[in-house]
Design an enzyme around this catalytic site. Structure first.
Site, mmCIF file in Angstrom:
data_model
loop_
_atom_site.group_PDB
_atom_site.id
_atom_site.type_symbol
_atom_site.label_atom_id
_atom_site.label_comp_id
_atom_site.label_asym_id
_atom_site.label_seq_id
_atom_site.Cartn_x
_atom_site.Cartn_y
_atom_site.Cartn_z
ATOM 1 N N GLU A 265 0.830 -1.211 0.000
ATOM 2 C CA GLU A 265 0.000 0.000 0.000
ATOM 3 C C GLU A 265 0.863 1.260 0.000
ATOM 4 O O GLU A 265 0.578 2.222 -0.723
ATOM 5 C CB GLU A 265 -0.943 0.006 1.210
ATOM 6 C CG GLU A 265 -2.006 -1.066 1.167
ATOM 7 C CD GLU A 265 -3.028 -0.876 0.058
ATOM 8 O OE1 GLU A 265 -3.232 0.265 -0.398
ATOM 9 O OE2 GLU A 265 -3.634 -1.880 -0.360
ATOM 10 N N ASN B 152 1.115 3.979 -3.074
ATOM 11 C CA ASN B 152 0.859 5.415 -2.891
ATOM 12 C C ASN B 152 1.981 6.257 -3.476
ATOM 13 O O ASN B 152 1.734 7.279 -4.123
ATOM 14 C CB ASN B 152 0.672 5.756 -1.414
ATOM 15 C CG ASN B 152 -0.705 5.420 -0.900
ATOM 16 O OD1 ASN B 152 -1.603 5.050 -1.661
ATOM 17 N ND2 ASN B 152 -0.882 5.540 0.407
ATOM 18 N N ARG C 204 -9.366 3.613 -7.556
ATOM 19 C CA ARG C 204 -8.707 3.816 -6.269
ATOM 20 C C ARG C 204 -9.763 3.854 -5.187
ATOM 21 O O ARG C 204 -10.744 4.582 -5.291
ATOM 22 C CB ARG C 204 -7.917 5.129 -6.241
ATOM 23 C CG ARG C 204 -6.874 5.222 -7.321
ATOM 24 C CD ARG C 204 -5.628 4.442 -6.914
ATOM 25 N NE ARG C 204 -4.844 4.168 -8.099
ATOM 26 C CZ ARG C 204 -4.203 3.041 -8.315
ATOM 27 N NH1 ARG C 204 -4.239 2.084 -7.427
ATOM 28 N NH2 ARG C 204 -3.518 2.852 -9.405
#
Length: 147
Positions: free
Chosen positions: A50, A54, A109
């Site tokens: 994650e 990002n 997203r």
């Protein structure tokens, strides 16, 4: 008892989405020296995934930069993981950490990256400066498996 640094590794790679799996594997391999459970390894891999996603998707939107992964192992069984980019930065960290908030609503997203990281790690800190980048710092105390 003072916490002692046992081991450290630093890895840098281009912000290609293909390198997300590399970062995940590197973190899992580093953490494996603590003899964690399969569940703990899965949680670390997901949190790193994650954070790196990002950096790739939001930090370096429409460009390629460097993502740095810093891994530390401490004497108290804590694994420290920092994912750093020198990309766009986050305008409002509090808002960015709000579940379902996304800066890319037209893309697929979900806005749950920070929530996932928080749920799998014991500590999560985010440092960011617009135009200078973001550092996501995560810590997890690993339990030793029963032999």
């Amino acid at each position: 008892m003072k916490r002692e640094l046992i081991n450290e590794a630093r890895v840098q790679f281009p912000s290609y989405s293909a390198n997300e799996s590399f970062a995940r594997s590197a973190a899992a391999t580093f953490a494996s020296q603590c003899d964690p459970t399969v569940q703990e390894i899965g949680e670390i891999k997901t949190a790193v995934s994650e954070a790196v996603t990002n950096a790739v998707v939001h930090g370096y939107r429409d460009s390629v930069g460097v993502v740095e992964l810093l891994l530390r192992r401490y004497s108290d069984g804590v694994i420290y993981i920092a994912v750093k980019d020198k990309g766009r930065g986050i305008e409002d960290i509090g808002q960015a950490m709000t579940p379902l908030f996304t800066t890319a609503p037209d893309e697929e997203r979900s806005g749950l990256g920070f929530s996932v990281m928080e749920s799998f790690m014991d500590k999560l800190r985010v440092k960011s400066s617009q135009g200078k980048g973001t550092t996501v710092i995560m810590e997890k105390k690993l339990s030793r498996r029963e032999k």
